[in-house]
Design an enzyme around this catalytic site. Structure first.
Site, PDB file in Angstrom:
ATOM      1  N   GLU B  50      10.516  -3.592   8.001  1.00  0.00           N
ATOM      2  CA  GLU B  50       9.370  -3.436   7.102  1.00  0.00           C
ATOM      3  C   GLU B  50       9.511  -2.104   6.400  1.00  0.00           C
ATOM      4  O   GLU B  50       9.641  -1.066   7.049  1.00  0.00           O
ATOM      5  CB  GLU B  50       8.055  -3.441   7.887  1.00  0.00           C
ATOM      6  CG  GLU B  50       7.500  -4.825   8.111  1.00  0.00           C
ATOM      7  CD  GLU B  50       6.116  -4.777   8.756  1.00  0.00           C
ATOM      8  OE1 GLU B  50       5.545  -5.859   8.921  1.00  0.00           O
ATOM      9  OE2 GLU B  50       5.618  -3.694   9.098  1.00  0.00           O
ATOM     10  N   ASP B  61      -4.254   3.689   7.069  1.00  0.00           N
ATOM     11  CA  ASP B  61      -3.272   4.371   7.891  1.00  0.00           C
ATOM     12  C   ASP B  61      -3.808   5.643   8.514  1.00  0.00           C
ATOM     13  O   ASP B  61      -4.599   6.364   7.906  1.00  0.00           O
ATOM     14  CB  ASP B  61      -2.029   4.696   7.051  1.00  0.00           C
ATOM     15  CG  ASP B  61      -1.207   3.451   6.777  1.00  0.00           C
ATOM     16  OD1 ASP B  61      -0.753   2.837   7.759  1.00  0.00           O
ATOM     17  OD2 ASP B  61      -1.051   3.084   5.602  1.00  0.00           O
TER      18      ASP B  61
END
Lengths: 413, 272
Positions: B50, B61
């Site tokens: 990824e 995040d």
């Protein structure tokens, strides 16, 4: 009070603007719910609770009582006679949101959302703030309801708004400095969203403007639309007619949406939003996404954004912390595209001039955010006939900005 | 449509193994490091790479991946350059699936069709946009599928049965189960709660289910591997990159760490 009063009259032959957003939170191509999966369930829960509240007469009564007795509503509609005469054109009326408890329009929305939070059984409140007005309004209502409160604020804004930071602390809120990105309002919003996603069970996120994922843009607008409803009634009862123009500053756009919304179906009323032009829109150093931005997706909705060619959000510039935001509420984006409202920008220097003018002319010290709207009115009014009525949303008072203005003018307090 | 993601998961299933999905941010700490890091992870046993597309406002995040994005953006990384990295990776690795993971706005700015055909041409296999739930995903989905790529979606502990069904309508390749309510790299998942949910999601979606957010050690990876089709690791890798003195050191540390995860995951499956 008719919070859901949507007279569905088509505007500009496009869509009944007052019936928006649609069920998915869209205003035309704008708005929506662009969040990580974890937040989809709490947003649905919030929307259901909000709809339930708005349909409950007891909730409406509670909200109205707080607006009257805690905030001090209705706020006056004041004829700025001396300033109007000096400019020699249109008659200028000020919708005095600066006289609200805590000094700005922000309290209208925080009371509404805190009442929803209480109904949902949430005991912990979080908020983001730029200038600190929304933070103070949130800390105020959290204190009154005995809820714990954390406010995220960009480290840069903490520096320039130390007075409001101390107010929040006095009220018992925890002020969390945000060090990421540009250390301003957008970064505070990121951090508040991160907090919410980590604490969805017990936490209610009170967003301070008509942005964020659905249902926030509609909910904040509905709670703020008391400004426009009062203005409309006051114009009709005091002046015997609707105003010709309504002017408000636009950062995220909650004070503007609040005063515009009840006038959307009144086609004769011109709606003008004033963005923060910073050093000038042509310099690129500004906070005027509607004037010079491109549509994109940030903070849960699609709207006009200040972004570069790679789709990265760029740093904004404004003398006013409350307007220093790269996005704008999605409903404003739609009002711009449909032409129902128009948007202009004024510079930091022009806003400062507006600040001084109102202070000297009318004995009212306005917030720097509000001063942008005043600066535009100073240009607009002289071009209009004496029977033209302009209402300006005097969204906040300027006490918090006195250190900024002093520093800008080389004074130490 | 049979792409590299589907073949890889089919192969893993037939071997009775759980896949290792590794996330790093493209351009972290500088553009020249990424290719070496991608290959190192594959050598260590990664089944899917990824590649994070850095964004200025990574709302989902935690601080670790935020810092990675900031470093990458400071080094001039952008979506176009990420696609160039994928293309370069494909010159020497034609089999490992590559998934682009990030936020919607850079893709929206490039344009959905332009992005999808460029990404597919570069050799990307899947796209995961964190802030794009199925309700808003239709237009991008059309472009991504037309280009032959998979669109990968997140599911969370808060996802209802109705939401799982909504995701199922658009999801291909695999489903990314966010094991904790939170941002990346912060909390750790409770293994038992995760396991029962994973089997439910596998049944409901008919897709392989990978588990991420909060998997930081070989032991945690092994526990998750027991019932999930893939283990997704990100923040722990970014920390290794952060602490590396140079690219060769970072690459060997990443390879060793991935290898440790791989061994622990295979052992626990073999023992079960």
């Amino acid at each position: 009070m008719h919070l859901n009063a949507s007279s569905e009259i088509p505007v500009e032959g496009v869509l009944p603007l007052t019936s928006l957003p649609d069920e998915h939170g869209h205003f035309g191509p704008y708005g929506g719910k662009f969040v990580a999966e974890t937040l989809m369930a709490p947003l649905a829960e919030l929307e259901a609770a909000y709809r339930e509240c708005m349909a409950d007469p007891e909730f409406i009564r509670e909200f109205e009582r707080d607006l009257a007795e805690f905030v001090g509503r209705p706020s006056p509609l004041y004829h700025a006679e001396r300033w109007s005469r000096e400019l020699g054109g249109a008659q200028i009326y000020l919708k005095r949101e600066d006289l609200n408890h805590t000094g700005a329009h922000k309290i209208n929305n925080t009371i509404g959302q805190a009442l929803v939070a209480r109904r949902m059984g949430k005991r912990r409140i979080i908020a983001e703030t730029g200038a600190g007005q929304h933070g103070v309004a949130t800390a105020t209502i959290a204190a009154r309801f005995g809820m714990s409160c954390r406010v995220y604020m960009g480290a840069h804004d903490i520096q320039r708004q130390s007075y409001n930071v101390f107010r929040m602390k006095l009220l018992g809120a925890e002020v969390m400095p945000v060090q990421s990105g540009s250390k301003t309002l957008k970064d505070a919003l990121n951090e508040a969203l991160r907090d919410w996603v980590s604490n969805v069970d017990d936490t209610f996120y009170i967003i301070g403007t008509v942005a964020g994922p659905h249902p926030y843009p509609a909910m904040v607008r509905d709670f703020q639309s008391v400004i426009g409803r009062e203005t409309r009634e006051q114009c009709l009862s005091k002046l015997g007619r609707l105003p010709d123009s309504v002017v408000a500053c636009v950062g995220g756009g909650s004070n503007a949406m609040g005063i515009f919304y009840p006038f959307l179906a009144d086609e004769s009323v011109k709606l003008i939003g004033v963005e923060a032009g910073g050093d000038g829109v042509e310099t690129g150093r500004h906070s005027a996404p509607l004037s010079a931005g491109v549509p994109g997706v940030l903070h849960g909705n699609r709207t006009y954004l200040m972004q570069d060619e790679d789709g990265q959000i760029i740093e904004t510039h404004s003398i006013s912390a409350g307007l220093d935001y790269p996005g704008v509420g999605p409903e404003h984006a739609w009002l711009k595209d449909t032409g129902r409202a128009s948007y202009v920008a004024v510079t930091d220097d022009e806003a400062l001039k507006g600040f001084h003018t109102l202070t000297r002319m009318e004995g009212i010290i306005p917030a720097l955010e509000t001063s942008h709207a005043l600066a535009y009115v100073a240009k607009l009014a002289p071009t209009l006939p004496k029977d033209h009525i302009i209402v300006v949303n005097l969204s906040g008072r300027g006490d918090k900005d006195i250190p900024t203005v002093a520093a800008r003018e080389g004074m130490t307090l | 449509m049979n792409n590299r993601i589907e073949s890889r998961f089919a192969a893993l299933a037939s071997q009775g193994r759980s896949g290792l999905v590794t996330f790093i941010t493209a351009g972290d700490p500088h553009p020249d490091a990424t290719l070496a890091y991608m290959h190192a992870l594959v050598r260590g046993g990664a089944d899917v790479v990824e590649l994070g597309v850095p964004f200025s406002d990574p709302m989902a995040d935690g601080p670790i991946i935020q810092r990675a994005s900031e470093r990458a953006l400071a080094g001039g990384m952008n979506l176009r350059k990420v696609l160039a990295l994928v293309e370069a990776f494909r010159r020497t690795d034609q089999t490992t699936p590559v998934v682009l993971m990030g936020y919607l706005n850079p893709i929206e700015r490039m344009g959905y069709e332009i992005f999808a055909s460029a990404a597919a041409a570069a050799g990307a296999d899947g796209v995961l946009t964190v802030d794009l739930p199925p309700e808003e995903a239709g237009p991008l989905h059309g472009a991504v599928r037309a280009a032959g790529m998979s669109q990968i979606f997140l599911l969370a502990p808060t996802s209802s049965a109705a939401r799982v069904a909504a995701v199922r309508e658009f999801a291909n390749g695999f489903v990314y189960y966010v094991s904790v309510n939170g941002v990346t790299g912060e909390k750790s998942a409770e293994a038992t709660a995760v396991l029962s949910r994973v089997s439910e999601l596998k049944a409901a979606t008919g897709l392989p289910v990978g588990v991420g957010f909060g998997v930081r050690t070989a032991a945690a990876a092994a526990a998750v591997a027991l019932t999930s089709d893939a283990v997704i690791v990100g923040s722990a890798l970014i920390e290794i990159i952060e602490n590396a003195n140079d690219v060769p050191a970072g690459a060997s540390a990443l390879e060793a760490f991935a290898h440790g995860l791989r061994l622990a995951m295979d052992d626990t499956r073999a023992a079960a």
